[in-house]
Every structure is written in C-alpha cells, then in structure tokens.
Write a protein that holds these residues in place. Sequence first.
Motif, mmCIF file in Angstrom:
data_model
loop_
_atom_site.group_PDB
_atom_site.id
_atom_site.type_symbol
_atom_site.label_atom_id
_atom_site.label_comp_id
_atom_site.label_asym_id
_atom_site.label_seq_id
_atom_site.Cartn_x
_atom_site.Cartn_y
_atom_site.Cartn_z
ATOM 1 N N GLN A 57 38.195 88.335 111.611
ATOM 2 C CA GLN A 57 37.413 88.390 110.384
ATOM 3 C C GLN A 57 38.015 87.457 109.336
ATOM 4 O OE1 GLN A 57 34.586 90.345 109.655
ATOM 5 N NE2 GLN A 57 34.543 89.167 107.747
ATOM 6 N N ALA A 58 37.155 86.672 108.691
ATOM 7 C CA ALA A 58 37.587 85.778 107.625
ATOM 8 C C ALA A 58 37.165 86.368 106.284
ATOM 9 C CB ALA A 58 36.990 84.390 107.814
ATOM 10 N N TYR A 59 38.129 86.596 105.411
ATOM 11 C CA TYR A 59 37.853 87.144 104.085
ATOM 12 C C TYR A 59 38.022 86.031 103.056
ATOM 13 C CZ TYR A 59 38.477 91.651 106.432
ATOM 14 O OH TYR A 59 38.371 92.726 107.290
ATOM 15 N N VAL A 60 36.921 85.694 102.382
ATOM 16 C CA VAL A 60 36.934 84.613 101.396
ATOM 17 C C VAL A 60 36.955 85.224 99.992
ATOM 18 C CG1 VAL A 60 35.739 82.590 100.501
ATOM 19 C CG2 VAL A 60 35.679 83.095 102.963
ATOM 20 N N PHE A 61 37.966 84.842 99.204
ATOM 21 C CA PHE A 61 38.091 85.292 97.819
ATOM 22 C C PHE A 61 37.909 84.097 96.884
ATOM 23 C CE2 PHE A 61 40.165 88.655 100.104
ATOM 24 C CZ PHE A 61 40.017 89.804 99.331
ATOM 25 N N GLU A 62 37.181 84.325 95.810
ATOM 26 C CA GLU A 62 36.953 83.264 94.833
ATOM 27 C C GLU A 62 37.283 83.747 93.428
ATOM 28 O OE1 GLU A 62 33.188 81.362 94.784
ATOM 29 O OE2 GLU A 62 33.355 80.547 96.814
ATOM 30 N N ARG A 63 37.624 82.791 92.571
ATOM 31 C CA ARG A 63 37.741 83.056 91.143
ATOM 32 C C ARG A 63 36.484 82.545 90.451
ATOM 33 N NH1 ARG A 63 40.988 80.707 87.992
ATOM 34 N NH2 ARG A 63 41.303 82.474 86.583
ATOM 35 N N GLN A 112 45.103 77.767 89.026
ATOM 36 C CA GLN A 112 45.051 76.596 89.902
ATOM 37 C C GLN A 112 44.313 76.877 91.213
ATOM 38 O OE1 GLN A 112 48.875 74.724 90.438
ATOM 39 N NE2 GLN A 112 49.533 75.222 88.364
ATOM 40 N N VAL A 113 43.872 78.132 91.400
ATOM 41 C CA VAL A 113 43.210 78.516 92.651
ATOM 42 C C VAL A 113 41.689 78.552 92.465
ATOM 43 C CG1 VAL A 113 42.970 80.301 94.414
ATOM 44 C CG2 VAL A 113 45.209 79.869 93.360
ATOM 45 N N LYS A 114 40.996 77.888 93.361
ATOM 46 C CA LYS A 114 39.530 77.954 93.374
ATOM 47 C C LYS A 114 39.069 79.068 94.298
ATOM 48 C CE LYS A 114 35.386 75.111 94.058
ATOM 49 N NZ LYS A 114 34.887 73.757 94.415
ATOM 50 N N LYS A 148 37.104 87.308 84.873
ATOM 51 C CA LYS A 148 37.262 85.854 84.976
ATOM 52 C C LYS A 148 38.637 85.475 85.511
ATOM 53 C CE LYS A 148 34.119 84.770 81.141
ATOM 54 N NZ LYS A 148 33.949 84.018 79.867
ATOM 55 N N ASP A 149 39.629 86.305 85.211
ATOM 56 C CA ASP A 149 41.004 85.988 85.613
ATOM 57 C C ASP A 149 41.331 86.438 87.031
ATOM 58 O OD1 ASP A 149 41.419 84.966 83.082
ATOM 59 O OD2 ASP A 149 42.295 86.812 82.289
ATOM 60 N N GLY A 150 40.551 87.366 87.572
ATOM 61 C CA GLY A 150 40.857 87.918 88.887
ATOM 62 C C GLY A 150 40.105 87.244 90.019
ATOM 63 N N TYR A 151 40.082 87.929 91.160
ATOM 64 C CA TYR A 151 39.462 87.400 92.377
ATOM 65 C C TYR A 151 38.345 88.327 92.854
ATOM 66 C CZ TYR A 151 43.619 84.390 92.740
ATOM 67 O OH TYR A 151 44.610 83.474 92.500
ATOM 68 N N PHE A 152 37.369 87.729 93.538
ATOM 69 C CA PHE A 152 36.264 88.476 94.131
ATOM 70 C C PHE A 152 36.178 88.158 95.617
ATOM 71 C CE2 PHE A 152 35.023 88.240 89.697
ATOM 72 C CZ PHE A 152 34.474 89.480 89.444
ATOM 73 N N LEU A 153 35.973 89.181 96.421
ATOM 74 C CA LEU A 153 35.679 88.991 97.832
ATOM 75 C C LEU A 153 34.202 88.657 97.967
ATOM 76 C CD1 LEU A 153 36.381 89.183 100.873
ATOM 77 C CD2 LEU A 153 35.944 91.645 100.714
ATOM 78 N N VAL A 154 33.893 87.527 98.577
ATOM 79 C CA VAL A 154 32.507 87.078 98.705
ATOM 80 C C VAL A 154 31.884 87.741 99.931
ATOM 81 C CG1 VAL A 154 30.967 85.105 98.949
ATOM 82 C CG2 VAL A 154 33.094 84.873 97.638
ATOM 83 N N LEU A 155 30.923 88.640 99.696
ATOM 84 C CA LEU A 155 30.229 89.299 100.805
ATOM 85 C C LEU A 155 29.029 88.481 101.272
ATOM 86 C CD1 LEU A 155 30.238 93.014 99.531
ATOM 87 C CD2 LEU A 155 31.838 91.906 101.107
ATOM 88 N N TYR A 156 28.391 87.819 100.332
ATOM 89 C CA TYR A 156 27.221 86.994 100.655
ATOM 90 C C TYR A 156 27.077 85.939 99.564
ATOM 91 C CZ TYR A 156 22.345 85.484 100.683
ATOM 92 O OH TYR A 156 21.201 84.720 100.671
ATOM 93 N N ALA A 157 26.775 84.716 99.981
ATOM 94 C CA ALA A 157 26.571 83.625 99.023
ATOM 95 C C ALA A 157 25.329 82.832 99.424
ATOM 96 C CB ALA A 157 27.794 82.716 98.975
ATOM 97 N N GLY A 158 24.254 83.013 98.655
ATOM 98 C CA GLY A 158 23.026 82.255 98.849
ATOM 99 C C GLY A 158 22.563 81.762 97.492
#
Length: 255
Positions: free
Chosen positions: A134-140, A122-124, A152-162
């Motif tokens: 510092q803001a740490y953004v995690f995505e699935r 249920q988490v995006k 696919k089931d875990g989380y990733f820390l987004v270091l850069y998104a372009g």
Amino acid sequence: MKTLLHLTVVFLSLSIGHAQTRDTTKANSSTPLNQRNGYETYQSTNQIVGAGPNSMVNTIDTRYEGLKGTPYFLPDWIKGQVEMTTGKNYTNVPLKFNAHKQQLILLRTGAGNDSIIVDANQVKRFTLNSNDGQAYVFERLPMAKTSDQALKDGYFLVLYAGKNALLKRVAKTFKSADYKNPYASDVRYDAYQNAFSYYLLKPDQTLTKVKLSDKSIIDALGDRKDDLKAFVKQENLTFKTDNDAILLIKKYDSL
C-alpha cells in the motif's frame, strides 16, 4: 611481657576482622536516604524516610502499566519518497510520520543512522510504501482556503484526487494515566489514540471538513444531490469505510 600481650590483642583483632564478611545487602550508611533506590535492605525501619513510631512506611506504587499505542502513523521505518517544494526529490529513503506532532522524520543511513525532522515548509508531499504494497501519499496544503492555520501547517493523507479531493487528517492524541487520586478513572497506562477527520478540497482550494456520511459529503459538494442520493442507494453505500466516501466523490466528478 607487656609488648607480647599487646601483639596478641592486635593479632586477635585482625583475625576477627578478616573472619567477618561484609553484608553487601545492607543499606550503605554513607548513602543519603533521599538517594536510595528502594531495593536496598535496611537495618531498621527508622532508616526509611517517613518511618517512625507514629508514621506509615512509604511504599513503591507498581500499578503503572506503561505506554500503549504509538505517536507514529506506521510504527516502523518505511521506505518512501519525499518531494520538496524546490523540486528536489528523495527516493527510497527510510521515513516515519509522527502523527501526534505532524512531523516527517527521515533516517540518514549514510550518516550513522541519524534521524532528522524535515522542515515542513520545504515538503510538498511524501509517500510511504508499506510492506503490504500500500502506498500512502501525504500532502501539505499551505494555500488551502481555511481559517485554521494548523491545517495549512500539517499533512493530509490523500484518499482520492480528481476534480475534487477527499483528504484524511491523520492525527494522534495523547492521554496520560489517571489512577492516583480518589476520583481517578483507574486508567493505569499512558496512551496514544487515533484522531481521524475528513476534508473535501474543491477545485478552488476551498477546504471543508466533512463527516464520513453521505449527507455530510453531499451537502459539501453542493449540487447534483438527487443524483448522488440515488447513487448511494443503488450501490448500498454505508460509509463504514473510507472507500464508500471515495466512490461517492468519484461519482460526483463523473457527472
């Protein structure tokens, strides 16, 4: 006369009984040997399990040094935001990320400080706002093109998104103490340790594991290799930090 003598004996028995104070440090004979706590005082070594004329006295092993490290990305409750797949958002809520189990934990302050594990499906994404700003953004990434279901089931820390994205898999490993057998490594504590890995996410959602090096990242990007190698040399990038990898992918997106 016999009655008087009998009363005298009874009186003396009661006096002696009251004059003695029970030694509470002695082992209670009514306590089974296998339930004693190791801190009681025994009247003889025969009361100790395994003790006897031809046996050794058991001892308590005090070499264990406890637990080092933490299973959490950040050890304390951190205020953050959670964006659900349904579109509902939770803001300014206390969060923890269990990197060992890949679980997002939310503290419900309005429900007696009860903590719950948020269903990952249920988490995006979620954001942890640390005390240093510092803001740490995690995505699935359930739709990522990879054969590894755990990713696919875990989380990733987004270091850069372009156009492309650089992601960091934040995980923890657990290693038990090892000191009790003759071939042990004499590690006297359990420990959680960081286990980081890096991934490149392309616009077509292809997820490729990379090393924190210019060669690995340039090969994963696939083209403009000469331009990227020149940029690495010009900027003197050493890839000892995440930031050098971020700069390289930003450069690629700008070409």
